[in-house]
Design a protein around this motif. Structure first.
Motif, short mmCIF file in Angstrom:
data_model
loop_
_atom_site.label_atom_id
_atom_site.label_comp_id
_atom_site.label_asym_id
_atom_site.label_seq_id
_atom_site.Cartn_x
_atom_site.Cartn_y
_atom_site.Cartn_z
N ALA A 123 0.88 -1.16 0.00
CA ALA A 123 0.00 0.00 0.00
C ALA A 123 0.91 1.20 0.00
O ALA A 123 1.91 1.22 0.68
CB ALA A 123 -0.87 0.02 1.24
N LYS A 176 -1.37 8.67 -13.22
CA LYS A 176 -2.03 7.70 -14.09
C LYS A 176 -2.71 6.62 -13.28
O LYS A 176 -3.62 5.98 -13.69
CB LYS A 176 -1.04 7.10 -15.08
CG LYS A 176 -0.17 6.04 -14.49
CD LYS A 176 0.62 5.34 -15.56
CE LYS A 176 1.44 4.28 -14.89
NZ LYS A 176 2.75 4.17 -15.34
N ARG A 177 -2.25 6.48 -12.08
CA ARG A 177 -2.95 5.55 -11.22
C ARG A 177 -4.25 6.22 -10.79
O ARG A 177 -4.23 7.37 -10.49
CB ARG A 177 -2.09 5.29 -9.99
CG ARG A 177 -1.88 3.85 -9.68
CD ARG A 177 -0.90 3.71 -8.54
NE ARG A 177 -1.39 4.28 -7.30
CZ ARG A 177 -2.30 3.73 -6.54
NH1 ARG A 177 -2.83 2.61 -6.89
NH2 ARG A 177 -2.67 4.30 -5.44
N SER A 221 -10.46 12.30 -2.63
CA SER A 221 -11.53 13.28 -2.76
C SER A 221 -10.79 14.58 -2.99
O SER A 221 -10.24 15.17 -2.09
CB SER A 221 -12.35 13.33 -1.50
OG SER A 221 -11.54 13.67 -0.41
N THR A 237 -6.70 11.46 0.49
CA THR A 237 -7.17 10.89 1.74
C THR A 237 -6.25 9.80 2.20
O THR A 237 -5.90 8.90 1.45
CB THR A 237 -8.57 10.29 1.53
OG1 THR A 237 -9.35 11.23 0.81
CG2 THR A 237 -9.23 10.01 2.85
N HIS A 268 -5.76 5.82 1.16
CA HIS A 268 -6.97 5.11 1.50
C HIS A 268 -7.28 4.09 0.42
O HIS A 268 -7.44 4.45 -0.74
CB HIS A 268 -8.10 6.10 1.62
CG HIS A 268 -9.32 5.52 2.22
ND1 HIS A 268 -9.29 4.68 3.29
CD2 HIS A 268 -10.61 5.63 1.89
CE1 HIS A 268 -10.52 4.32 3.59
NE2 HIS A 268 -11.34 4.89 2.76
N PRO A 269 -7.35 2.87 0.81
CA PRO A 269 -7.38 1.83 -0.21
C PRO A 269 -8.62 1.79 -1.07
O PRO A 269 -8.53 1.47 -2.23
CB PRO A 269 -7.25 0.54 0.60
CG PRO A 269 -7.61 0.90 1.98
CD PRO A 269 -7.31 2.33 2.16
N HIS A 270 -9.72 2.10 -0.52
CA HIS A 270 -10.86 2.06 -1.43
C HIS A 270 -11.77 3.23 -1.23
O HIS A 270 -12.25 3.50 -0.16
CB HIS A 270 -11.61 0.73 -1.32
CG HIS A 270 -12.18 0.48 0.03
ND1 HIS A 270 -13.10 -0.49 0.25
CD2 HIS A 270 -11.97 1.04 1.23
CE1 HIS A 270 -13.43 -0.50 1.52
NE2 HIS A 270 -12.76 0.41 2.14
N VAL A 271 -11.92 3.89 -2.30
CA VAL A 271 -12.78 5.05 -2.27
C VAL A 271 -13.73 4.88 -3.41
O VAL A 271 -13.32 4.54 -4.52
CB VAL A 271 -11.95 6.32 -2.48
CG1 VAL A 271 -12.83 7.52 -2.64
CG2 VAL A 271 -11.01 6.51 -1.32
N SER A 272 -14.97 5.12 -3.18
CA SER A 272 -15.90 4.85 -4.26
C SER A 272 -15.65 5.75 -5.45
O SER A 272 -16.10 5.48 -6.52
CB SER A 272 -17.34 5.01 -3.81
OG SER A 272 -17.40 5.33 -2.46
N HIS A 273 -14.92 6.81 -5.22
CA HIS A 273 -14.74 7.72 -6.33
C HIS A 273 -14.02 7.12 -7.50
O HIS A 273 -14.23 7.53 -8.62
CB HIS A 273 -13.98 8.96 -5.88
CG HIS A 273 -14.83 9.88 -5.10
ND1 HIS A 273 -15.70 10.74 -5.68
CD2 HIS A 273 -14.95 10.04 -3.78
CE1 HIS A 273 -16.32 11.42 -4.72
NE2 HIS A 273 -15.88 11.01 -3.57
N HIS A 274 -13.18 6.21 -7.23
CA HIS A 274 -12.45 5.71 -8.38
C HIS A 274 -13.17 4.57 -9.05
O HIS A 274 -12.64 3.88 -9.86
CB HIS A 274 -11.01 5.38 -8.05
CG HIS A 274 -10.79 4.02 -7.46
ND1 HIS A 274 -11.77 3.19 -7.00
CD2 HIS A 274 -9.66 3.33 -7.25
CE1 HIS A 274 -11.25 2.09 -6.54
NE2 HIS A 274 -9.98 2.14 -6.68
N LYS A 317 -14.95 4.01 -13.29
CA LYS A 317 -14.76 3.18 -14.45
C LYS A 317 -15.70 2.00 -14.45
O LYS A 317 -15.89 1.35 -15.44
CB LYS A 317 -13.32 2.74 -14.58
CG LYS A 317 -12.77 2.04 -13.38
CD LYS A 317 -11.37 1.60 -13.73
CE LYS A 317 -10.46 1.77 -12.64
NZ LYS A 317 -10.06 1.03 -11.70
N ASP A 318 -16.27 1.71 -13.29
CA ASP A 318 -17.30 0.68 -13.30
C ASP A 318 -18.61 1.25 -13.80
O ASP A 318 -19.33 0.62 -14.55
CB ASP A 318 -17.53 0.14 -11.88
CG ASP A 318 -16.31 -0.60 -11.40
OD1 ASP A 318 -15.55 -1.07 -12.26
OD2 ASP A 318 -16.12 -0.67 -10.19
N ILE A 319 -18.88 2.42 -13.30
CA ILE A 319 -20.06 3.09 -13.83
C ILE A 319 -19.61 3.71 -15.12
O ILE A 319 -19.14 4.82 -15.16
CB ILE A 319 -20.53 4.20 -12.87
CG1 ILE A 319 -20.71 3.64 -11.47
CG2 ILE A 319 -21.79 4.82 -13.38
CD1 ILE A 319 -20.91 4.70 -10.44
#
Lengths: 278, 661
Positions: free
Chosen positions: B208, B316-317, B322, B333, B371-377, B380-382
């Protein structure tokens, strides 16, 4: 003699059985291989650096685990026994699937797969973040019990898939080994609301819900943070307050909650009383 | 090592020598008991040689023959012993001798015989145990193989090395590693862990993106940062060390971080959660003291500044952030976990802390991870597709169907554009290219991608689109029925508005003057190239080609002929009747009106499906028109405008009738 060679504290190495010695040796060698492949960063280490090296593990809530492609535990940091009650040396070299919940194994297998993107497409996402149930032998009082009577503990695992690329190393026959992917994870326990050791800060509030996420209780801190009174929220489903784009993620998390028992969401947006999202 | 083996080998020789006698006579039980006691004795002796034993047994599994027989003799002995490390005991009993020594062979025979005798007695135990033994041996084999794969020295040899050699080489390798560059082993102060400490740091970084941060609790001064911070926050380590942490934290998080750093005196209401009920409990002062004590843990999220460097690779990552733009800084974050630790300040070498003579400095040692998971990224799923809409148009480019989504792009409601030629909306500069594409698509069966072009919106501005066109052919008549276009917005250029507006007006007024040269279209003097005609002319070309190919058999297929005789005098009715493929009545009037509208279209919404009847009408009208002078052409335009307004059918033709004076 081999055991003596291993960089382990003497007390541990003398009590290892044959198979374990083999296991540990193999894992150790693998780790060395993997680590030497990373770019050797020529940093000058200050005094402080060296001193503080030991604090990394301590500062982490969880433990570090390195998995091979087939799920063998190549490396496990020591603080696993704080978190799960299992000992580092018992686990190293074994397959991680022995210690994880059978229902989660499928998910874990998926995580281990590393799809190398072609040059044209953008590189595959190496991030992994998921929840895993692992055997935990810690009782609530902090004592360890036998592995056979272990309970499941939910861990939030996040990390990356890295590839060990032996381009720089060539074996003596001149054969190139194929790149080996491995997964490096930090596993944090998900704090159980009834057992919070860390003092909550003012930006945190607690709420309780029914199974379909209707509020049954809410901390009064929510008032200063979002403007609602706790009574406003009672019996309203929390989904009414989630931002639309996050609802996907939160629904998945909700599912996870039922499957695994504990879950922590990522960042999401929630509607504040006077409009706008928090 | 050899000596050890031989020693144990010798011992087991003794062991086995004892056996042949009892086995032949008494049952297995006595034999087992004898074995057991012997083993115990041996065990006591060989505690110090455990390592050696494991070595010795390591090469045993190679012989599947011998052990298989010996194995069964052992299970009886195994059962009572459940200690961890009973492998060693087993190994003791097993170890007969070195493979190379002759003794071994003798051992084998002897033990085999005893094994066979035991078999009868121990049948019920043997099966699973034999399997257990086999499994263990296989496992050992596998481990040895893996080990040999690991050790560079073993690899070049093609033949399978014997176990002992592998192990010996492993030992050498490890020794070499110890002495080698790692050097961390030399640090014997710390409890040696299986990995040297700095490697841990590397691992952490790869797991991480994190860095270590040590902050003093009283002033929030950054005391120490690990090197990795430069990768994550793009500040160099030197820049940050010594600064106050609050400079780098998002203003709204400052309070939060203050709390975390401080003791509970600042916040007398210590909130604890009662484990039983899960509700809060106000705790009293006794808890206070523990907050600052070493080892007290903290965990929180905060936002930290990070600066964008030019040509930075981190971007690029998908940054799990936020973002909050504030003073040209961006924040990311971080999830910080850590513990309190106090140091005697002398060690720290603090500068500028002259006034602080306290002997102990409490700091918070934290590992901060992105922060490992943020819904913002997840975007690409949506999959947020860029706005696309589909339109269908007749051969001549007249819209016959327009997706509802088009309204958001072009401003017009679908009904406003139906029946109008798409050329009316294309920007002048693009006409050439698009006409060419139009021609192409009518002739080919594949999807053709246009270049970017500008499409006029209702408000007068232009929006850049890129489309894919393909023509749909009726499989029975083999004629192109319509063209489907899926249009994608490339970019909305509000900046273009001014130019475009000017361009728009130009296009309208100067259309008559500036005749864009469109290859292939008749553009002689007096020809009025106005938007609609382009499309129709192209379509006509196609129709002509059809006509060429197919014989003009029926009147249906060649309404062109009779129509031409009548000249421009075409009543929609006649054309309709001439054509076998009838269209709805209302469409004819529309087809007549190549109305160019700058604002607001008629509300005629009937769908026309590109029937040749319409085409022929246009065809008829246009050649007629083209023979007129500009004035008359202008009049035609006005007339057509009137027609659309009135939305007539019959009257239209009536007026047409008056044309040829």
């Amino acid at each position: 003699e081999l055991a003596q060679q291993l960089p382990l504290p003497h007390s541990v190495s003398s009590s290892l059985d044959k198979a374990s010695i083999m296991r540990l040796t193999i894992s150790y060698l693998r780790m060395r291989k993997l680590l030497t492949s990373d770019e050797p960063v020529a940093e000058e280490e200050t005094e402080l650096d060296i001193q503080l090296n030991s604090s990394y593990l301590k500062a982490l809530d969880g433990f570090l685990i390195v998995l091979s492609e087939d799920g063998d535990i190549i490396y496990l940091s020591e603080n696993v026994n704080k978190c799960l009650g299992l000992a580092q040396f018992d686990l190293t070299g074994h397959s991680v699937f022995d210690f994880t919940h059978p229902c989660d194994q499928e998910e874990l297998r998926e995580m281990l797969i590393h799809r190398t993107g072609s040059k044209k497409t953008k590189e595959s996402n190496t991030e992994r973040s998921f929840f895993l149930r692992m055997k935990c032998t810690l009782t609530s009082r902090g004592r360890t019990v036998n592995v056979k009577s272990a309970t499941w503990k939910v861990l939030h695992c996040s990390g990356h898939v890295r590839v060990y690329d032996p381009h720089t190393e060539q074996t003596t026959n001149g054969l190139k080994e194929p790149p080996v992917p491995y997964l490096v994870l930090i596993c944090d326990p998900v704090p159980h609301p009834s057992n919070i050791e860390v003092p909550l800060d003012t930006k945190t509030f607690l709420s309780r819900h029914t199974m379909d996420m209707k509020f049954t209780y809410c901390d009064e801190r929510i008032t200063e943070l979002m403007g609602y009174d706790p009574e406003d929220l009672l019996n309203r489903s929390v989904y009414e307050y989630y931002h639309a784009l996050d609802s996907d993620h939160l629904t998945k998390t909700h599912h996870n909650l039922f499957v695994k028992g504990q879950v922590s969401t990522g960042q999401y947006r929630m509607l504040a009383k006077r409009g706008g999202f928090v | 090592m050899k000596s050890i083996i031989q020693h144990t080998g010798g011992f087991s020789l003794r062991l086995s020598l004892l056996f042949p006698i009892p086995t032949t006579t008494a049952g297995g039980s006595t034999c087992a008991a004898a074995l057991r006691s012997l083993q115990r004795a041996h065990r006591l002796q060989s505690v110090g040689m455990s390592a050696g034993d494991s070595e010795g047994t390591a090469d045993r599994p190679e012989e599947d023959e011998g052990p298989k027989q010996v194995g069964p003799s052992l299970p009886a002995v195994e059962l009572p012993r459940k200690r961890k490390g009973d492998v060693e005991e087993r190994s003791d009993a097993h170890v007969q001798s070195y493979r190379q020594s002759l003794d071994f062979q003798m051992e084998d025979d002897l033990s085999r015989s005893e094994g066979e005798d035991q078999q009868v007695k121990l049948k019920c135990f043997r099966e699973p145990h034999r399997q257990i033994e086999k499994r263990r041996r296989d496992k050992m084999n596998n481990l040895i193989d893996e080990l040999s794969a690991m050790i560079p020295a073993c690899q070049p040899l093609t033949r399978r090395l014997d176990k002992l050699t592998v192990l010996r080489k492993a030992v050498q390798h490890l020794k070499a590693l110890k002495a080698g560059p790692s050097g961390a082993f030399t640090d014997t102060n710390h409890k040696p862990s299986i990995l040297p400490q700095d490697d841990l740091r590397h691992l952490l970084l790869s797991a991480a993106d994190g860095f270590l941060l040590v902050v003093s609790c009283d002033r929030a001064k950054i005391v120490f940062l690990s090197e990795s911070v430069s990768k994550i926050l793009n500040f160099s380590r030197l820049e940050l060390t010594g600064q106050s942490l609050f400079d780098f934290i998002h203003p709204k998080d400052i309070n939060k971080v203050k709390e975390q750093l401080s003791s509970s005196e600042l916040h007398p209401r210590q909130r604890l959660i009662d484990a039983a009920t899960g509700s809060q409990v106000q705790a009293d002062s006794p808890v206070r003291a523990s907050n600052l004590s070493t080892g007290a843990r903290r965990a929180f999220f905060c936002r930290m500044k990070h600066s964008r460097l030019a040509g930075n690779h981190e971007e690029k990552r998908p940054m799990p952030n936020s973002f909050k733009k504030k003073d040209s800084y961006r924040y990311c974050t971080l999830h910080c976990t850590g513990y309190m630790r106090s140091w005697p300040s002398s060690q720290m070498g603090l500068e500028g802390e002259a006034e602080k003579e306290t002997s102990c400095l409490t700091c918070l040692v934290m590992v901060c991870r992105l922060h490992p998971h943020v819904s913002h990224h997840q975007p690409k799923d949506i999959t947020i597709k860029s706005t696309e809409f589909v339109t269908r148009c007749a051969l001549d480019g007249k819209f016959t169907f327009v997706d509802q989504q088009a309204t958001t792009v072009i401003g017009y409601l679908p009904q406003e554009v139906l029946g109008t030629s798409c050329y009316e909306y294309f920007h002048q500069d693009d006409l050439q290219h698009l006409a060419e594409t139009h021609r192409q698509v009518l002739r080919s069966k594949e999807k053709i991608e246009t270049q970017r072009y500008k499409f006029k919106t209702k408000h007068g501005s232009y929006v850049s689109l890129q489309s894919q066109w393909f023509s749909f052919t009726n499989p029975w008549t083999k004629e192109v029925e319509f063209i489907v276009s899926s249009n994608r917005v490339i970019s909305r250029g509000p900046g273009h508005t001014k130019d475009e507006e000017a361009g728009v007006s130009k296009a309208l007024q100067e259309d008559t003057k500036q005749i864009p040269i469109i290859p292939g279209l008749s553009s002689g003097l007096g020809t009025m190239i106005y938007a609609g005609s382009i499309g129709t002319q192209i379509a006509n070309e196609l129709i002509d080609s059809y006509r060429m190919n197919s014989s003009p058999s029926s009147g249906a297929s060649s309404p062109f002929g009779p129509a031409q005789e009548k000249g421009p005098l075409v009543s929609p009715q006649t054309s309709r009747s001439a054509s076998s493929r009838e269209d709805t009545a209302g469409s004819s009037s529309q087809s007549q009106s190549d109305s160019r509208t700058a604002e607001g279209m008629s509300s005629a919404t009937s769908e026309s499906t590109g029937e040749p009847s319409q085409l022929d009408l246009d065809n008829m009208v246009v050649p007629g028109l083209s023979s007129f002078s500009n004035d008359e052409a202008a009049m035609a335009v006005i007339l057509s405008l009137l027609e659309t307004d009135v939305n007539m059918g019959q009257s239209g033709q009536f007026e047409d009738l008056h044309w040829p004076f």
